[in-house]
Design a protein around this motif. Sequence first.
Motif, PDB file in Angstrom:
ATOM      1  N   PHE A  83     -25.192 -86.468   1.480  1.00 16.74           N
ATOM      2  CA  PHE A  83     -23.798 -86.858   1.237  1.00 16.74           C
ATOM      3  C   PHE A  83     -23.941 -87.956   0.332  1.00 16.74           C
ATOM      4  N   PHE A  84     -24.514 -88.954   0.575  1.00 16.86           N
ATOM      5  CA  PHE A  84     -24.665 -90.179  -0.195  1.00 16.86           C
ATOM      6  C   PHE A  84     -24.900 -89.787  -1.551  1.00 16.86           C
ATOM      7  N   PHE A  85     -26.093 -88.819  -1.746  1.00 13.51           N
ATOM      8  CA  PHE A  85     -26.433 -88.781  -3.321  1.00 13.51           C
ATOM      9  C   PHE A  85     -25.462 -88.270  -3.667  1.00 13.51           C
ATOM     10  N   ASN A  86     -24.926 -87.061  -3.543  1.00 12.92           N
ATOM     11  CA  ASN A  86     -23.804 -86.615  -3.808  1.00 12.92           C
ATOM     12  C   ASN A  86     -22.610 -87.396  -4.256  1.00 12.92           C
ATOM     13  N   ALA A  87     -22.268 -88.299  -3.356  1.00 13.48           N
ATOM     14  CA  ALA A  87     -21.291 -89.433  -3.778  1.00 13.48           C
ATOM     15  C   ALA A  87     -21.450 -90.173  -5.082  1.00 13.48           C
ATOM     16  N   LEU A  88     -22.851 -90.704  -5.061  1.00 16.89           N
ATOM     17  CA  LEU A  88     -23.401 -91.240  -5.994  1.00 16.89           C
ATOM     18  C   LEU A  88     -23.366 -90.566  -7.480  1.00 16.89           C
ATOM     19  N   LEU A  89     -23.955 -89.639  -7.440  1.00 14.99           N
ATOM     20  CA  LEU A  89     -23.693 -88.776  -8.969  1.00 14.99           C
ATOM     21  C   LEU A  89     -22.269 -88.338  -9.197  1.00 14.99           C
ATOM     22  N   ASP A  90     -21.393 -88.189  -8.236  1.00 18.89           N
ATOM     23  CA  ASP A  90     -20.048 -87.847  -8.541  1.00 18.89           C
ATOM     24  C   ASP A  90     -19.193 -88.981  -9.245  1.00 18.89           C
ATOM     25  N   ALA A  91     -19.841 -90.073  -9.322  1.00 19.97           N
ATOM     26  CA  ALA A  91     -19.102 -91.174  -9.676  1.00 19.97           C
ATOM     27  C   ALA A  91     -18.583 -90.915 -11.438  1.00 19.97           C
ATOM     28  N   ASN A  92     -19.496 -90.418 -12.083  1.00 20.82           N
ATOM     29  CA  ASN A  92     -19.204 -90.160 -13.487  1.00 20.82           C
ATOM     30  C   ASN A  92     -19.176 -88.708 -13.953  1.00 20.82           C
ATOM     31  N   ARG A  93     -18.454 -87.989 -13.074  1.00 23.23           N
ATOM     32  CA  ARG A  93     -18.568 -86.515 -13.534  1.00 23.23           C
ATOM     33  C   ARG A  93     -17.291 -86.242 -14.396  1.00 23.23           C
ATOM     34  N   SER A  94     -17.430 -85.624 -15.368  1.00 24.53           N
ATOM     35  CA  SER A  94     -16.502 -85.244 -16.479  1.00 24.53           C
ATOM     36  C   SER A  94     -16.765 -83.799 -16.882  1.00 24.53           C
ATOM     37  N   PRO A  95     -15.614 -83.323 -17.687  1.00 21.56           N
ATOM     38  CA  PRO A  95     -15.752 -81.653 -18.012  1.00 21.56           C
ATOM     39  C   PRO A  95     -16.874 -81.797 -18.946  1.00 21.56           C
ATOM     40  N   SER A  96     -17.850 -80.628 -18.675  1.00 15.11           N
ATOM     41  CA  SER A  96     -19.288 -80.604 -19.334  1.00 15.11           C
ATOM     42  C   SER A  96     -18.838 -80.142 -20.823  1.00 15.11           C
ATOM     43  N   PRO A  97     -19.742 -80.336 -21.778  1.00 19.70           N
ATOM     44  CA  PRO A  97     -19.811 -79.912 -23.104  1.00 19.70           C
ATOM     45  C   PRO A  97     -20.207 -78.291 -23.173  1.00 19.70           C
ATOM     46  N   LEU A  98     -20.974 -78.099 -21.973  1.00 17.62           N
ATOM     47  CA  LEU A  98     -21.315 -76.557 -21.889  1.00 17.62           C
ATOM     48  C   LEU A  98     -20.476 -75.722 -21.533  1.00 17.62           C
ATOM     49  N   THR A  99     -19.315 -76.192 -21.072  1.00 17.61           N
ATOM     50  CA  THR A  99     -18.127 -75.230 -20.646  1.00 17.61           C
ATOM     51  C   THR A  99     -17.288 -74.913 -21.883  1.00 17.61           C
ATOM     52  N   PRO A 100     -17.338 -73.518 -22.113  1.00 17.76           N
ATOM     53  CA  PRO A 100     -16.558 -72.854 -23.139  1.00 17.76           C
ATOM     54  C   PRO A 100     -15.300 -73.435 -23.176  1.00 17.76           C
ATOM     55  N   ALA A 160     -19.313 -71.164 -16.898  1.00 19.62           N
ATOM     56  CA  ALA A 160     -18.168 -71.308 -17.243  1.00 19.62           C
ATOM     57  C   ALA A 160     -17.410 -72.412 -16.839  1.00 19.62           C
ATOM     58  N   SER A 161     -17.730 -73.107 -15.789  1.00 20.00           N
ATOM     59  CA  SER A 161     -16.877 -74.157 -15.346  1.00 20.00           C
ATOM     60  C   SER A 161     -17.862 -75.238 -14.797  1.00 20.00           C
ATOM     61  N   ALA A 162     -18.119 -76.240 -15.427  1.00 22.77           N
ATOM     62  CA  ALA A 162     -19.133 -77.512 -15.142  1.00 22.77           C
ATOM     63  C   ALA A 162     -18.616 -78.782 -15.276  1.00 22.77           C
ATOM     64  N   ASP A 163     -19.223 -79.682 -14.818  1.00 22.42           N
ATOM     65  CA  ASP A 163     -18.985 -81.167 -14.838  1.00 22.42           C
ATOM     66  C   ASP A 163     -20.158 -81.872 -15.400  1.00 22.42           C
ATOM     67  N   ARG A 164     -20.095 -82.744 -16.362  1.00 25.75           N
ATOM     68  CA  ARG A 164     -21.277 -83.474 -16.936  1.00 25.75           C
ATOM     69  C   ARG A 164     -21.396 -84.541 -15.883  1.00 25.75           C
ATOM     70  N   VAL A 165     -22.852 -84.740 -15.830  1.00 23.65           N
ATOM     71  CA  VAL A 165     -23.239 -85.913 -14.984  1.00 23.65           C
ATOM     72  C   VAL A 165     -24.085 -86.838 -15.403  1.00 23.65           C
ATOM     73  N   THR A 166     -23.789 -88.066 -15.590  1.00 23.51           N
ATOM     74  CA  THR A 166     -24.480 -89.111 -16.153  1.00 23.51           C
ATOM     75  C   THR A 166     -24.940 -90.147 -14.881  1.00 23.51           C
ATOM     76  N   ALA A 167     -26.055 -91.062 -15.302  1.00 26.06           N
ATOM     77  CA  ALA A 167     -26.420 -91.981 -14.419  1.00 26.06           C
ATOM     78  C   ALA A 167     -25.426 -93.138 -14.107  1.00 26.06           C
ATOM     79  N   PRO A 168     -25.105 -93.037 -12.921  1.00 20.22           N
ATOM     80  CA  PRO A 168     -24.012 -94.090 -12.393  1.00 20.22           C
ATOM     81  C   PRO A 168     -24.676 -95.379 -12.284  1.00 20.22           C
ATOM     82  N   ARG A 169     -23.793 -96.762 -12.377  1.00 18.57           N
ATOM     83  CA  ARG A 169     -24.098 -98.104 -12.307  1.00 18.57           C
ATOM     84  C   ARG A 169     -23.940 -98.443 -11.110  1.00 18.57           C
TER      85      ARG A 169
END
Length: 482
Positions: free
Chosen positions: A465-482, A213-222
């Motif tokens: 903590f480190f891995f989460n911070a890396l993958l949070d760099a490109n979080r955006s509203p997911s297309p899966l979210t209604p 119902a609520s999610a953020d898209r994750v893409t590979a960070p540079r």
Amino acid sequence: MRDPARRDPRAYIMSASQPDFPTATKFVNALRHAGLTVERATRDFSVAGKSYPAGSYVVPMAQAFRAHALDMFEPQDHPNDFAYPGGPPIRPYDNAGYTLAYQMGVQFDRILDGYTCPCERIQGMASPAPATVANRGGTGFLLSPRQNDVFRAVNQLLKGGATVSRLSAPLSANGKTFPAGTFHATGGSAAQTLETAARELGVAVEGVNARPASADRVTAPRIALWDTYGGSMPSGWTRWLLEQYEFPFTVVYTPELDAGRLRAKYDVIVLVTGAIQSGGGGGGGGGRGGRFTPPEEFRHMVGRVTDQTAPHLRRFMEEGGQVITIGSSTALAYMLGLPVHNALVERTPDGQERPLVGDKYYVPGSVLRVAVDSTASIAAGSQGHADVMFDNSPVFRLSPDAAAKGVTPIAWFDTATPLRSGWAWGQNYLEGGVTMAEARVGRGKLYLFGPEILFRAQPHGTFRFFFNALLDANRSPSPLTP
């Protein structure tokens, strides 16, 4: 003989039911590399009224390497040694505490009395216990960030073209509730990739039909990882860690950071301890302020982060980038004028603040325990507390208006006695101090990790903590979210 805390165990048991059992397997292999005898249960069994599933690890203490096993499981208790009666303490020469089971976040039980186990001795190295994908027929798959190897699987998913998101609210599915921060994958070769990850890495995967119902898209960070001419040891260990978990990255040097225009090339910049000297100073590393000038071909690698670099990092964050700082490099917060202050100070009779001196406070490399805000996105997968490697690390005090200015604590000392293993003179001064924080800077973020969360690639318990911070760099509203 009556106080369990003062008795040596007859064995240590690591249950196969613990959340991150693949990391327990890595710990077992660290023991095996040193020659220790480790056994694996061939079927379910019970000891002292507790049940253990098949596959659990047992380290018997009736073995030649008993002393080393104690070192890996038990806290080091460095004595207080004084120069003379009533005098200052004599500091340990090097790290005073290193208990590897604590650093790696491995759960284990101390078995004090006789026991029986349907066990077989591990020959060579232990392999991760293969997992299976539950509910294979689901349209999507869920993975928990409580397992470090899930981040490796996520990077494989991203490379394979799958759509990966993170739950920003709990999801109920298959009779369970999956918390915020859980990964959701669908599309591409997700099913095949996760079948392989479950089998080879031992990560738990659950198929679901429910849409988040609520999610953020994750893409590979540079990712840009700072290094310097002559080599930074913390940067080298971080490079190895990124490779192991399949994060793509680029090594960068201070002159490139000083040139600016960073947002066009990178999403996250990692400044390991030593990139900024304590107190925000620069120089060293064979570059600006160094004692020699390298050949022309290496001059693009010279230097550390200084006041000249800070404005470019600020602009990078204002434009949406993220900067991760560890250890001494958290001094960037002071360079940017954020509402963050050194917590390890005392007031003089005239009301001034001065840093605590060595005869009152000193903590060489030791394992300390901190409280964690597990609801924070970069703490996803963590529980209420974590053991951290602390080496005279920065500790912060946030200004009263810090929250209003976008600075929030992630981890802090909630006790006057946080020492878990090693030596901590004046540890009472740590109580209430913040050890990890995140700060909003424009559209981006600055992460402050005071402890050595990646110390020589050993503290698996704080990698997330480190891995989460890396993958949070490109979080955006997911297309899966209604």
